[in-house]
Design an enzyme around this catalytic site. Structure first.
Site, PDB file in Angstrom:
ATOM      1  N   HIS A   1      89.914  12.463  43.460  1.00  0.00           N
ATOM      2  CA  HIS A   1      88.614  11.851  43.469  1.00  0.00           C
ATOM      3  C   HIS A   1      87.699  13.042  43.684  1.00  0.00           C
ATOM      4  O   HIS A   1      88.165  13.953  44.339  1.00  0.00           O
ATOM      5  CB  HIS A   1      88.669  11.055  44.660  1.00  0.00           C
ATOM      6  CG  HIS A   1      87.328  10.251  44.891  1.00  0.00           C
ATOM      7  ND1 HIS A   1      86.425  10.648  45.637  1.00  0.00           N
ATOM      8  CD2 HIS A   1      86.971   8.730  44.582  1.00  0.00           C
ATOM      9  CE1 HIS A   1      85.271   9.829  45.476  1.00  0.00           C
ATOM     10  NE2 HIS A   1      85.775   8.704  45.036  1.00  0.00           N
TER      11      HIS A   1
ATOM     12  N   ASP B   1      94.943  12.555  50.624  1.00  0.00           N
ATOM     13  CA  ASP B   1      93.662  11.892  50.598  1.00  0.00           C
ATOM     14  C   ASP B   1      94.237  10.307  50.630  1.00  0.00           C
ATOM     15  O   ASP B   1      94.657   9.844  49.480  1.00  0.00           O
ATOM     16  CB  ASP B   1      92.953  12.163  49.296  1.00  0.00           C
ATOM     17  CG  ASP B   1      91.662  11.199  49.186  1.00  0.00           C
ATOM     18  OD1 ASP B   1      91.903  10.269  50.026  1.00  0.00           O
ATOM     19  OD2 ASP B   1      91.056  11.410  48.192  1.00  0.00           O
TER      20      ASP B   1
ATOM     21  N   CYS C   1      84.205   8.420  39.842  1.00  0.00           N
ATOM     22  CA  CYS C   1      84.246   9.744  40.842  1.00  0.00           C
ATOM     23  C   CYS C   1      85.405  10.649  40.306  1.00  0.00           C
ATOM     24  O   CYS C   1      86.003  11.269  41.244  1.00  0.00           O
ATOM     25  CB  CYS C   1      84.058   9.552  42.097  1.00  0.00           C
ATOM     26  SG  CYS C   1      82.600   8.697  42.656  1.00  0.00           S
TER      27      CYS C   1
ATOM     28  N   LYS D   1      87.252   0.548  52.752  1.00  0.00           N
ATOM     29  CA  LYS D   1      88.239  -0.086  51.774  1.00  0.00           C
ATOM     30  C   LYS D   1      89.386  -0.724  52.279  1.00  0.00           C
ATOM     31  O   LYS D   1      90.403  -1.398  51.378  1.00  0.00           O
ATOM     32  CB  LYS D   1      88.839   1.226  51.195  1.00  0.00           C
ATOM     33  CG  LYS D   1      87.762   1.967  50.092  1.00  0.00           C
ATOM     34  CD  LYS D   1      88.437   3.175  49.493  1.00  0.00           C
ATOM     35  CE  LYS D   1      87.542   4.153  49.026  1.00  0.00           C
ATOM     36  NZ  LYS D   1      86.591   3.712  47.926  1.00  0.00           N
TER      37      LYS D   1
ATOM     38  N   GLN E   1      92.991   5.620  49.124  1.00  0.00           N
ATOM     39  CA  GLN E   1      93.397   4.253  48.409  1.00  0.00           C
ATOM     40  C   GLN E   1      94.776   3.955  48.703  1.00  0.00           C
ATOM     41  O   GLN E   1      94.972   2.939  48.735  1.00  0.00           O
ATOM     42  CB  GLN E   1      93.388   4.658  46.710  1.00  0.00           C
ATOM     43  CG  GLN E   1      92.362   4.906  46.055  1.00  0.00           C
ATOM     44  CD  GLN E   1      91.173   3.346  46.036  1.00  0.00           C
ATOM     45  OE1 GLN E   1      92.017   2.443  45.980  1.00  0.00           O
ATOM     46  NE2 GLN E   1      89.867   3.828  46.023  1.00  0.00           N
TER      47      GLN E   1
HETATM   48  C1  PLP Z   1      90.990   8.456  46.208  1.00  0.00           C
HETATM   49  C2  PLP Z   1      89.656   8.284  46.897  1.00  0.00           C
HETATM   50  N1  PLP Z   1      89.316   9.422  47.544  1.00  0.00           N
HETATM   51  C3  PLP Z   1      88.210   9.691  48.428  1.00  0.00           C
HETATM   52  C4  PLP Z   1      87.412   8.599  48.203  1.00  0.00           C
HETATM   53  C5  PLP Z   1      86.012   8.674  49.120  1.00  0.00           C
HETATM   54  O1  PLP Z   1      85.662   7.737  49.859  1.00  0.00           O
HETATM   55  P1  PLP Z   1      84.531   7.398  50.734  1.00  0.00           P
HETATM   56  O2  PLP Z   1      83.488   7.342  49.642  1.00  0.00           O
HETATM   57  O3  PLP Z   1      84.617   6.285  51.572  1.00  0.00           O
HETATM   58  O4  PLP Z   1      84.133   8.691  51.581  1.00  0.00           O
HETATM   59  C6  PLP Z   1      87.726   7.430  47.651  1.00  0.00           C
HETATM   60  C7  PLP Z   1      86.712   6.272  47.371  1.00  0.00           C
HETATM   61  O5  PLP Z   1      86.130   6.098  46.244  1.00  0.00           O
HETATM   62  C8  PLP Z   1      88.809   7.568  46.775  1.00  0.00           C
HETATM   63  O6  PLP Z   1      89.347   6.415  46.037  1.00  0.00           O
END
Ligand code: PLP
Lengths: 412, 143
Positions: free
Chosen positions: A122, A199, A365, A225, A202
């Site tokens: 991401h 990370d 993203c 989430k 998910q």
């Molecule tokens: C794999 C992953 N990493 C990071 C994020 C970022 O999360 P947040 O927008 O809550 O900081 C997301 C969310 O869309 C994600 O799916």
């Protein structure tokens, strides 16, 4: 066997109608819905004990402090951390990664060092590292996808070397659902003296997660989430590492004493929580964790696997649908990225919305991954605890019924 | 009204399936790039401007139906126009797309653009329709 239908009754939003049809919410990878228990926890805090924490001696401040710190303890238990001192509250997963980059990365990454990530990160676990590498003259190295859509672990073995300073990978792809073998990558990182960041944005909401089993040095995730409110993220870090890292922000709450001459920094975890935190949402996050603990994460995983198998079975029968990533549901979380031949994912999203189905369309993203897959974007359906096989049937039927419109729109 | 009536009118799909003025211009006097950060749709616009007239325009885009159709219609309408005339077309179009509520009637020679008014019912897609125009605006202003 859990009664998953009962779970639905806890989510008032699921009664909503979209375009006159019942909402089918398949955009859980973006954010989950919230149960009444979480919504009520917010209301209860504001109605009955709203006050600042860690400072007042009055009853309400004590209650709020207990509830706030109680959420931290439950989160520590949820991810199997050794101590709640290792749990730092942030705004979201993105902020947590930025703290690691600022507070650990800037002091530990030098010119010529290598930062290993994967082709499916991401932007949140990509852009901060890219910027750090640029600033320091370090090199960003990518573990690519193998033929079968899984990560190329043989390549990982070649790429993770004694030049590697950190391996930063997603626990589960937010685009394809690919579940990453953390044990394998973590031990490769540690064998080479590198740190290991996961990370879990998910992964943590959908898979049983133990930081001690995967032996990660850092884990980040977002409570929104996983049934919690927006505005709360977590940075988990091993205590001995966090101890050595300087605070990111300075001010109130992160100090233990201040004189005109000198300030001493507070102990963990508060040294990373400057200023009044997001008290209400953290407290409600604790309730979200309770909800998931009561279901059991093994059961959550089993339910989602069941839904994913069912959806993949039906979708793989549709000749115009292409599914990205591993075709074997066992290797995936409940996330399915797909395209209809000749139809832009935007148009797909719009057409499904007509049937009350909420999916996500676009690059999610993950623009570098889109380039790897050779697409501009994908349509993505993602599941959670309250989704049912009937909803998936309806979703696939909507795809079939839309064929006329889709073919009419399609550019071939 | 249905999606097909609002969004996927015949004119729009015709331009989406057979975009006009697609490609690049090797001796372009202006080239600009536009992206829609929301969805990642990209657009490259090439202009050849001589004596204050748009004497060639080409678009290279990878976008959704609305984005592609909007760019294709735009290219036909500004080709051969003076810079002032082109700016006026941009204003007319943006005004139509950003006027809430009732339908806007355009001058006869721009009538075709009215097909895109249905997009207004889908606010997130307005950006898709505007992307080529904003990119053109930027290109003309960079001159
Ligand atoms: C794999 C992953 N990493 C990071 C994020 C970022 O999360 P947040 O927008 O809550 O900081 C997301 C969310 O869309 C994600 O799916």
């Amino acid at each position: 066997m859990k009664n998953w239908k009962q779970v639905r009754a806890d989510f008032p939003i699921l009664d909503r109608k979209i375009e006159g049809k019942p909402l089918i919410y398949l955009d859980n990878a973006a954010t989950s819905q919230k149960p009444l228990q979480v919504i009520n926890a917010l209301k209860n805090y504001y109605e009955n004990y709203n006050s600042n924490i860690h400072r007042g001696l009055h009853t309400m401040s004590e209650e709020a402090t207990l509830a706030y710190e109680g959420a931290r303890e439950r989160i520590a238990r949820f991810i199997d951390a050794a101590s709640e001192r290792e749990i730092i509250f942030t705004r979201n997963a993105t902020e947590a990664i930025n703290i690691v980059v600022e507070s650990w990365g800037k002091h530990n990454i030098q010119a010529g060092d290598e930062i290993v990530i994967t082709a499916m990160e991401h932007h949140s676990n990509f852009v901060p590292w890219q910027k750090l590498a640029e600033d320091k003259g370090a090199k960003l190295v990518y573990i690519e996808l193998a033929e079968d859509g899984n990560l190329d672990y043989q390549m990982a073995e070649r790429l993770i070397t004694n030049r590697t300073k950190i391996v930063a990978v997603t626990q589960m792809s937010n685009v394809m659902g690919t579940v990453v073998d953390l044990q394998k990558l973590g031990s490769l990182a540690h064998l080479n003296g590198a740190k290991f960041l996961v990370d879990g944005a998910q992964g943590v909401p959908h898979l049983p997660t133990s930081v001690r089993e995967s032996d990660c040095d850092f884990l980040v995730f977002s409570l929104h989430k996983m049934l919690g409110p927006t505005g709360v993220g977590v940075l988990y870090g091993k205590e001995e590492l966090l101890d050595l890292m300087p605070p990111m922000l300075y001010g109130g709450d992160m100090i233990s004493s201040v004189t005109r001459e000198k300030t001493t920094v507070n102990e963990l975890p508060w040294k990373f929580e400057a200023g009044t935190p997001n008290i209400a949402d953290v407290i409600a996050s604790g309730v979200a964790i309770d909800y998931l603990l009561a279901l059991g994460m093994e059961n959550v995983r089993a339910h989602e696997l069941d839904l994913t198998r069912h959806a993949m079975d039906l979708m793989l029968k549709l000749p115009s649908i292409k599914i990205y990533g591993p075709q074997n549901p066992e290797l995936k979380g409940g996330v399915i990225s797909f395209n209809y031949e000749g139809v832009h994912p935007h148009d797909m999203g719009q057409i499904l919305n007509e049937s009350g189905i909420a999916i996500r369309a676009g690059h999610h993203c993950c623009q570098p991954l889109m380039k790897t897959l050779g697409v501009m974007g994908t349509a993505r359906a993602s599941f959670y605890i309250y989704n049912t096989k009937e909803e998936i049937d309806f979703f696939v039927e909507a795809l079939i019924k839309a064929e006329k419109v889709l073919n009419y729109v399609a550019c071939r | 009204m249905s999606l097909v009536d609002d969004l996927y009118r015949e004119t729009i799909l015709d331009h989406y399936h057979n975009p006009r003025n697609r490609g690049t211009i090797s001796d372009a006097t202006v080239s600009t790039e536009g992206v829609n950060p929301l969805c990642g749709d990209e657009l490259r616009l090439f202009l050849k401007i001589e004596n204050g007239v748009v004497c060639d325009i080409k678009l290279e885009s990878r976008g959704c139906s609305i984005n592609t159709a909007s760019g294709s219609m735009m290219s036909e309408l500004v080709l051969g126009k003076s810079l002032e005339e082109a700016q006026a077309v941009i204003s007319e179009f943006k005004n139509m797309m950003l006027t809430k509520g009732e339908d806007v009637t355009l001058p006869e020679e721009l009538e075709e653009l009215e097909a895109l008014q249905g997009v207004k019912k889908y606010p997130v897609r307005i950006k898709c329709a505007l992307l080529p125009w904003n990119t053109l605006d930027e290109g003309l202003k960079s001159k």
